[in-house]
Design an enzyme around this catalytic site. Structure first.
Site, PDB file in Angstrom:
ATOM      1  N   CYS A   1       0.863  -1.173   0.000  1.00 18.35           N
ATOM      2  CA  CYS A   1       0.000   0.000   0.000  1.00 18.35           C
ATOM      3  C   CYS A   1       0.906   1.232   0.000  1.00 18.35           C
ATOM      4  CB  CYS A   1      -0.904  -0.001   1.228  1.00 18.35           C
ATOM      5  SG  CYS A   1      -0.020   0.036   2.801  1.00 18.35           S
TER       6      CYS A   1
ATOM      7  N   HIS B   1       3.154   2.077  10.588  1.00 20.26           N
ATOM      8  CA  HIS B   1       2.169   1.750  11.612  1.00 20.26           C
ATOM      9  C   HIS B   1       1.957   2.884  12.614  1.00 20.26           C
ATOM     10  CE1 HIS B   1       3.837  -2.155  10.271  1.00 20.26           C
ATOM     11  NE2 HIS B   1       2.608  -2.588  10.420  1.00 20.26           N
TER      12      HIS B   1
ATOM     13  N   CYS C   1       2.085   6.284   8.184  1.00 25.05           N
ATOM     14  CA  CYS C   1       1.124   6.376   7.084  1.00 25.05           C
ATOM     15  C   CYS C   1       0.194   7.566   7.321  1.00 25.05           C
ATOM     16  CB  CYS C   1       0.322   5.079   6.998  1.00 25.05           C
ATOM     17  SG  CYS C   1      -1.104   5.167   5.893  1.00 25.05           S
TER      18      CYS C   1
ATOM     19  N   GLU D   1       0.034  -0.580  15.192  1.00 30.60           N
ATOM     20  CA  GLU D   1      -0.862   0.552  14.916  1.00 30.60           C
ATOM     21  C   GLU D   1      -1.838   0.777  16.064  1.00 30.60           C
ATOM     22  OE1 GLU D   1      -4.696   1.812  12.314  1.00 30.60           O
ATOM     23  OE2 GLU D   1      -3.313   0.425  11.309  1.00 30.60           O
TER      24      GLU D   1
ATOM     25  N   CYS E   1      -8.861   1.957   6.084  1.00 31.71           N
ATOM     26  CA  CYS E   1      -8.250   2.493   4.869  1.00 31.71           C
ATOM     27  C   CYS E   1      -8.987   1.952   3.642  1.00 31.71           C
ATOM     28  CB  CYS E   1      -6.777   2.090   4.821  1.00 31.71           C
ATOM     29  SG  CYS E   1      -5.936   2.539   3.284  1.00 31.71           S
TER      30      CYS E   1
ATOM     31  N   SER F   1       1.552 -10.867   9.149  1.00 29.71           N
ATOM     32  CA  SER F   1       0.718  -9.823   8.567  1.00 29.71           C
ATOM     33  C   SER F   1      -0.763 -10.070   8.837  1.00 29.71           C
ATOM     34  CB  SER F   1       0.959  -9.738   7.053  1.00 29.71           C
ATOM     35  OG  SER F   1       0.018  -8.879   6.437  1.00 29.71           O
TER      36      SER F   1
ATOM     37  N   ASN G   1      -3.212  -8.243   7.759  1.00 23.99           N
ATOM     38  CA  ASN G   1      -3.866  -8.033   6.471  1.00 23.99           C
ATOM     39  C   ASN G   1      -3.719  -9.272   5.593  1.00 23.99           C
ATOM     40  OD1 ASN G   1      -3.055  -6.865   3.416  1.00 23.99           O
ATOM     41  ND2 ASN G   1      -4.996  -6.144   4.242  1.00 23.99           N
TER      42      ASN G   1
ATOM     43  N   SER H   1       1.287  -5.910   2.508  1.00 21.46           N
ATOM     44  CA  SER H   1       2.642  -5.948   3.061  1.00 21.46           C
ATOM     45  C   SER H   1       3.548  -6.879   2.254  1.00 21.46           C
ATOM     46  CB  SER H   1       2.592  -6.417   4.521  1.00 21.46           C
ATOM     47  OG  SER H   1       1.944  -7.672   4.609  1.00 21.46           O
TER      48      SER H   1
END
Length: 285
Positions: free
Chosen positions: A12, A74, A96, A128, A198, A226, A228, A270
């Protein structure tokens, strides 16, 4: 056998910015500390450590003085910036933009309305989430599962936020349960729900499901660290049962490709493009 790499997979923009920032600094200085893994992918971390990136823990960070440290995408809690100031540490802040905006939003809310409960739906202990929790002066509550809902005071006002990489489906389920609990107390007006996921992450689920449906088999490339990646892998697996979780090309030897004419390769936000390309090359051999 034909192999196709998903053009929408890969880092990303937040991760791209953090990695480019690290690479640019390393080109000039050849050494740079990074607080925690710059991205949750061991292969990419190894590539960058070969260039001079040094991953450190929060405890190691506290003992540093007069040096430079990268803050990854993060983000970090306020305490990290306080330690840096005290120890004369120069911070290269690659938080980010989406995460940074959410941090500011929560901090402002706490300062203006300290009586309101701040609820953060996300993975407890995630970098995060720790950064977001720090904006509440550690008074916020992390909601990782339905079981955590019993710790919420439904007689008090609350604002609900999501970790930016949270599954939209999971966030929706938890948000609705919290809403129901407030309704039972006739306090629905006390809850305010914010969609802070996001858009790049939330859109990936639909994109990757469509991609997975087009092939005989899917090689999903990610690291097990990860969040995600684990979420998107399940999306792929649900859409295409012949989905394999791959962290490196070494795992390809355990897969029998003989019954597959088409293979799709995709990954998490990631996952580096170069790693998916490397796995594609090895799968063709």
């Amino acid at each position: 056998m034909t192999i196709t790499i998903d053009k929408n997979s890969g880092f990303c923009f937040g991760v791209i910015h953090a990695i480019r920032t690290a690479e640019q600094y390393l080109q000039q200085h050849h050494s740079l500390y990074c607080l925690g893994d710059i991205v949750h992918n061991n292969e990419e971390v190894s590539r960058l450590t070969d260039l001079g990136l040094k991953i450190i823990t929060p405890e190691q960070f506290k003992n540093l003085h007069n040096t430079t440290v990268l803050i990854r995408a993060h983000g970090e809690p306020p305490a990290t910036y306080q330690i840096a100031k005290k120890n004369s540490i120069t911070l290269i802040d690659a938080t980010c933009q989406v995460v940074s905006q959410l941090q500011k939003k929560i901090k402002t809310e706490v300062e203006q309305h300290p009586e309101i409960q701040i609820l953060i739906v996300g993975k407890a202990g995630h970098a995060e989430v720790e950064g977001l929790l720090g904006q509440t002066q550690q008074n916020g509550q992390v909601v990782s599962s339905i079981q955590d809902l019993e710790h919420i005071d439904y007689s008090k006002p609350a604002k609900l936020y999501a970790q930016t990489t949270q599954s939209a489906e999971k966030y929706g389920e938890i948000a609705e349960k919290i809403r129901e609990n407030y309704r039972k107390k006739d306090n629905a007006h006390l809850l305010e729900i914010h969609n802070t996921i996001c858009k790049r992450v939330s859109n990936r689920a639909d994109e990757i499901a469509t991609f997975a449906s087009q092939f005989d088999a899917i090689l999903f490339v990610s690291d097990e660290k990860s969040s995600n990646g684990l979420f998107l892998y399940e999306v792929c697996k649900k859409q295409n049962p012949n989905t394999y979780f791959i962290s490196s090309e070494n795992q390809l030897q355990h897969i029998d490709f003989k019954d597959y004419k088409t293979i799709g390769i995709c990954g998490a936000t990631s996952t580096p493009i170069w790693l998916m390309q490397k796995i594609a090359e090895n799968a063709r051999r």
